[in-house]
Enzyme design. Sequence first.
Site, short mmCIF file in Angstrom:
data_model
loop_
_atom_site.label_atom_id
_atom_site.label_comp_id
_atom_site.label_asym_id
_atom_site.label_seq_id
_atom_site.Cartn_x
_atom_site.Cartn_y
_atom_site.Cartn_z
N ARG A 100 43.33 24.81 22.64
CA ARG A 100 43.61 25.34 23.87
C ARG A 100 45.00 24.15 24.49
O ARG A 100 45.81 24.74 24.95
CB ARG A 100 42.70 25.35 24.75
CG ARG A 100 42.95 25.58 26.43
CD ARG A 100 41.52 25.39 27.07
NE ARG A 100 41.57 25.62 28.48
CZ ARG A 100 41.56 26.59 29.00
NH1 ARG A 100 41.46 27.72 28.20
NH2 ARG A 100 41.42 26.95 30.20
N LEU A 114 45.92 29.83 31.69
CA LEU A 114 45.07 29.62 30.37
C LEU A 114 43.81 30.18 30.56
O LEU A 114 43.09 29.55 31.37
CB LEU A 114 45.25 28.47 29.43
CG LEU A 114 46.47 27.88 28.90
CD1 LEU A 114 46.44 26.28 28.73
CD2 LEU A 114 46.56 28.66 27.72
N SER A 115 43.20 31.34 29.95
CA SER A 115 42.26 32.04 30.52
C SER A 115 41.07 31.17 30.16
O SER A 115 41.17 30.06 29.15
CB SER A 115 41.94 33.23 29.78
OG SER A 115 43.16 34.24 30.29
N ALA A 116 39.80 31.23 30.86
CA ALA A 116 38.84 30.66 30.56
C ALA A 116 38.14 30.97 29.13
O ALA A 116 38.34 31.82 28.50
CB ALA A 116 37.60 30.91 31.58
N PRO A 117 37.95 29.55 28.36
CA PRO A 117 37.33 29.60 26.82
C PRO A 117 36.41 30.65 26.67
O PRO A 117 36.34 31.34 25.84
CB PRO A 117 37.00 28.13 26.52
CG PRO A 117 37.85 27.46 27.57
CD PRO A 117 37.96 28.17 28.95
#
Length: 386
Positions: free
Chosen positions: A40, A93-96
């Site tokens: 990420r 950046l979307s949640a993992p």
Amino acid sequence: MTGGGGLAGRRRCLDAVMERDGAWPAGAPWVREAFAAVPRDRFAPERLWRWDGRAYVPLDRTADQRAWVDELFGGIHDAAVTQLVDGLPSSSLSAPSVVADMLDSLRLEPGHRVWDIGTGRGWTAALAAWRVGPGRVVSSEVDGHLAASARQRLAAAGLTVEVATGNATGGGVPGGVPVDRIHATYAVEAVPWAWVEAVRPGGRIVYPWGLLGHVALTVAEDGRSATGWVQGLAQFMADRTAPAPAPGGHAAYGAVRGTADPDTEQVLRRDLSPLENDWDLRFALRVAVPDAILLTDRDEDGVNAWVHDGDRSWAAYTARGDGSVVLFQGGPRRIGDEVTAAWSRWEELGRPDRFAYGITVTPDAQWAWQGGPDGPHWPIARTGDW
């Protein structure tokens, strides 16, 4: 000081928390491998944004790397805001955990051709490319600055991904070549038919449905429809090219209601407390009355609720402390009656959870359903915030 070793440690911590919380998809072990191969942080900009309770404040990596890393790896269910427009988040950046869940829902295989919609900084395109192979992912991004940044980061990661600048909501796949999978990373209320046309029969479209969660559709063998179930819950950035959603909050409710007296008043025997935290109920109401904006608060008499449609219709549920509420309504429609009826219908259906719902899309219409494509259904339309 958090340096390269610190980043490696945070990656390991993220991996461990995902494992502890069961967030790694058991049926798609490649997702965990891809997270390790294209982490990420390699797709994060030098500036992130953190909400301080009043506004978004910048976190610059050069000024405070520890704070930057803490924001980027804040939690497996937390997105990291990477861009603001007019003071509001426009890219992240979307949640993992959500990224892993959506990739699992895609059922990607090596050799698949993928259209990644909403490139952002390029991380999800990178994860897909790691799985399917070089030259098999094409990505669309409406923001030219973000598209350029993604191209650079994908190239630095050694991944061959075409990033096209353009509006994917209003057009077809870049190059016009059919794909096996579509992975959209911004929320749409209705699926553009061009997306269905871009996918081969039997292929899948995984996309965020409004502010409700993400859905996985399978394109029919004749290519004339797509249908599938709700897969998970999360909120995503909205489509930038769509009309802005109606504002929420008490100020917006006050603007809709104005100073007019109620048109109707009635007493109901109903406990409003589920409206506070029963998210299956909230989901069902959002499906059935999609343009209703709901607010709740609690006082000594219990939970109170306010509803409006962002236009001229409003309703207020006022608790009386004896288990009853007074429903006041005004405007051209009785939106409180609509919400109450939808609530009763949900109870009649056995209080289904969020994963008991799905969507069918055809060239002429699309609708949500409960229990299966032939079950109770509701038309889908562009709606406001819930």
